[in-house]
Motif scaffolding. Sequence first.
Motif, PDB file in Angstrom:
ATOM      1  N   PHE A   1     -18.955  35.164  14.200  1.00  0.00           N
ATOM      2  CA  PHE A   1     -20.086  34.676  15.000  1.00  0.00           C
ATOM      3  C   PHE A   1     -19.743  34.715  16.490  1.00  0.00           C
ATOM      4  N   ILE A   2     -18.482  34.433  16.831  1.00  0.00           N
ATOM      5  CA  ILE A   2     -18.056  34.566  18.230  1.00  0.00           C
ATOM      6  C   ILE A   2     -18.289  35.991  18.707  1.00  0.00           C
ATOM      7  N   ASN A   3     -17.941  36.962  17.856  1.00  0.00           N
ATOM      8  CA  ASN A   3     -18.201  38.362  18.223  1.00  0.00           C
ATOM      9  C   ASN A   3     -19.686  38.635  18.382  1.00  0.00           C
TER      10      ASN A   3
ATOM     11  N   LYS B   1      -7.036  21.359  11.375  1.00  0.00           N
ATOM     12  CA  LYS B   1      -6.832  21.952  12.693  1.00  0.00           C
ATOM     13  C   LYS B   1      -8.127  22.569  13.222  1.00  0.00           C
ATOM     14  N   PHE B   2      -8.865  23.192  12.320  1.00  0.00           N
ATOM     15  CA  PHE B   2     -10.119  23.855  12.689  1.00  0.00           C
ATOM     16  C   PHE B   2     -11.118  22.856  13.269  1.00  0.00           C
TER      17      PHE B   2
ATOM     18  N   TRP C   1     -22.854  35.561   8.685  1.00  0.00           N
ATOM     19  CA  TRP C   1     -23.203  34.694   7.564  1.00  0.00           C
ATOM     20  C   TRP C   1     -22.940  35.354   6.207  1.00  0.00           C
ATOM     21  N   GLU C   2     -22.608  36.646   6.223  1.00  0.00           N
ATOM     22  CA  GLU C   2     -22.269  37.330   4.977  1.00  0.00           C
ATOM     23  C   GLU C   2     -20.774  37.249   4.659  1.00  0.00           C
ATOM     24  N   GLN C   3     -19.992  36.723   5.593  1.00  0.00           N
ATOM     25  CA  GLN C   3     -18.572  36.533   5.326  1.00  0.00           C
ATOM     26  C   GLN C   3     -18.390  35.398   4.317  1.00  0.00           C
TER      27      GLN C   3
ATOM     28  N   VAL D   1     -15.481  30.027   5.748  1.00  0.00           N
ATOM     29  CA  VAL D   1     -16.021  29.357   6.928  1.00  0.00           C
ATOM     30  C   VAL D   1     -15.312  29.821   8.188  1.00  0.00           C
ATOM     31  N   TYR D   2     -14.019  30.120   8.106  1.00  0.00           N
ATOM     32  CA  TYR D   2     -13.280  30.561   9.283  1.00  0.00           C
ATOM     33  C   TYR D   2     -13.785  31.911   9.779  1.00  0.00           C
TER      34      TYR D   2
END
Length: 450
Positions: free
Chosen positions: A347-349, A26-27, A335-337, A340-341
């Motif tokens: 990143f949107i934030n 879905k992603f 990038w520290e999360q 991937v979601y």
Amino acid sequence: MQPNPNSLNTYTKTVKRKIYISVITKFWLSHSIALLWMCFSIYISMPWLKDLSNIISFPVALFIIMGISYVPGYMSAFLVASLAFDRQPSFKNEFPDDPVTVLIAAYNEEERIFNTLQYLSSQDYKGKINTIIINNRSTDNTVSETLRAKQELNLNIDIVHEDNPGKFHALNKGLQHVTTPYVITLDADTLLHPSAIRYLVARIKSSPKDICAVAGSILVKNSRENIWAKIQEWDYFLGIASIKRLQGLYQGTLVAQGAYSLYKTSCIKEIGGWPDAIGEDIVLTWRLLQKGWKVYFEPLAVAFTEVPVHFKHFVRQRSRWARGMIEGLREIKPWEQSQVYTKYLTFINLIMPYLDFTYTFFWIPGLILACFGHYWIVGPMTLLVLPLTLISYSLLYFFQKKYVFKPLNLRVRKNFLGFLLFVLFYQMIMSPVSAYGYIQEMFKLQRVWK
């Protein structure tokens, strides 16, 4: 959209799906659709880009058009595609009975606390509910009203006191007294639907073991007060709910809001409780996600909150949310999360300040120019985002009405004027307010909660 303490729901329709599509599929499908939309937008916008480049140079023109058209269009298409693919998993057990603790931080809440506790006492949850009221330096009758509720209502209530100002201090004080496996935070002005706690616990019990929190669904309870509250009713019902559903689909709800969310007690204690931040719930959630845990959203776990009815209070609230987002980004980079979601969602934030600034300082002035016949910035091309917005709102309205309001015996109140103003003008207010919050955080201005 009013709370009804007598509307109990004991049945949720389960829809069998013949075709299973994994979350990762879905992603990437949603991204592919969004990419195709953006390519189409770029192709038909070339004359607009060329004309604007002749006025302010190509790099500046591209910077502006990306911020007010390409990127928002891509994000809107991704949202629409994701909502179309989203199917809420059924509950394994709709009637769990695990003991839970509800934390309510209270500062001068004498006018609201009894009503909040009354709705809490009307829950159809079969498990034991412990309630801890953290009195955070109240100077009114908050404590006496809590004692009255303890005497008159069928609730197990404890009162603790925290002299250090700040909601994070109060919640951490309450956390010290939590012995149940799950803890729920609830604002002192928030009213719970009778099935709210049951659905929160049912969702986390029906989820994989790496789920650490579930965000509840927040709706507006005081929308009849004035036109400003009527507009915010649609923001919560459509705008915030759509973002929550998107993030919940990808197992990374970015804010398990302090107003009403459930957490695994062990996870909260492992990360050291709530942080010293103006957006303590934002930073807390991002710390949980960084650990590799997941955060879900449960649309059936409904609570009703009061929204600001005065503009200055609205500005303080939303600029505080914007500051909280920056606090989270400063502490934990996308990038520290670990997943991937959540990398993508945070990143949107990260690019939201860019979008809010371009909207505030280019789109709004461009709209004024367009009113005088100068379509350099705002013109027919910028309207491409509008159909996606209406489609996403239509999908969510259908979902909310059929799969949330109907099972909960709630009614969608007619509020056409509020909806019209929300669609046409709300973003013109939100982006400048958010930009104001970013500036506040940049210069470390004084924190103001109310």
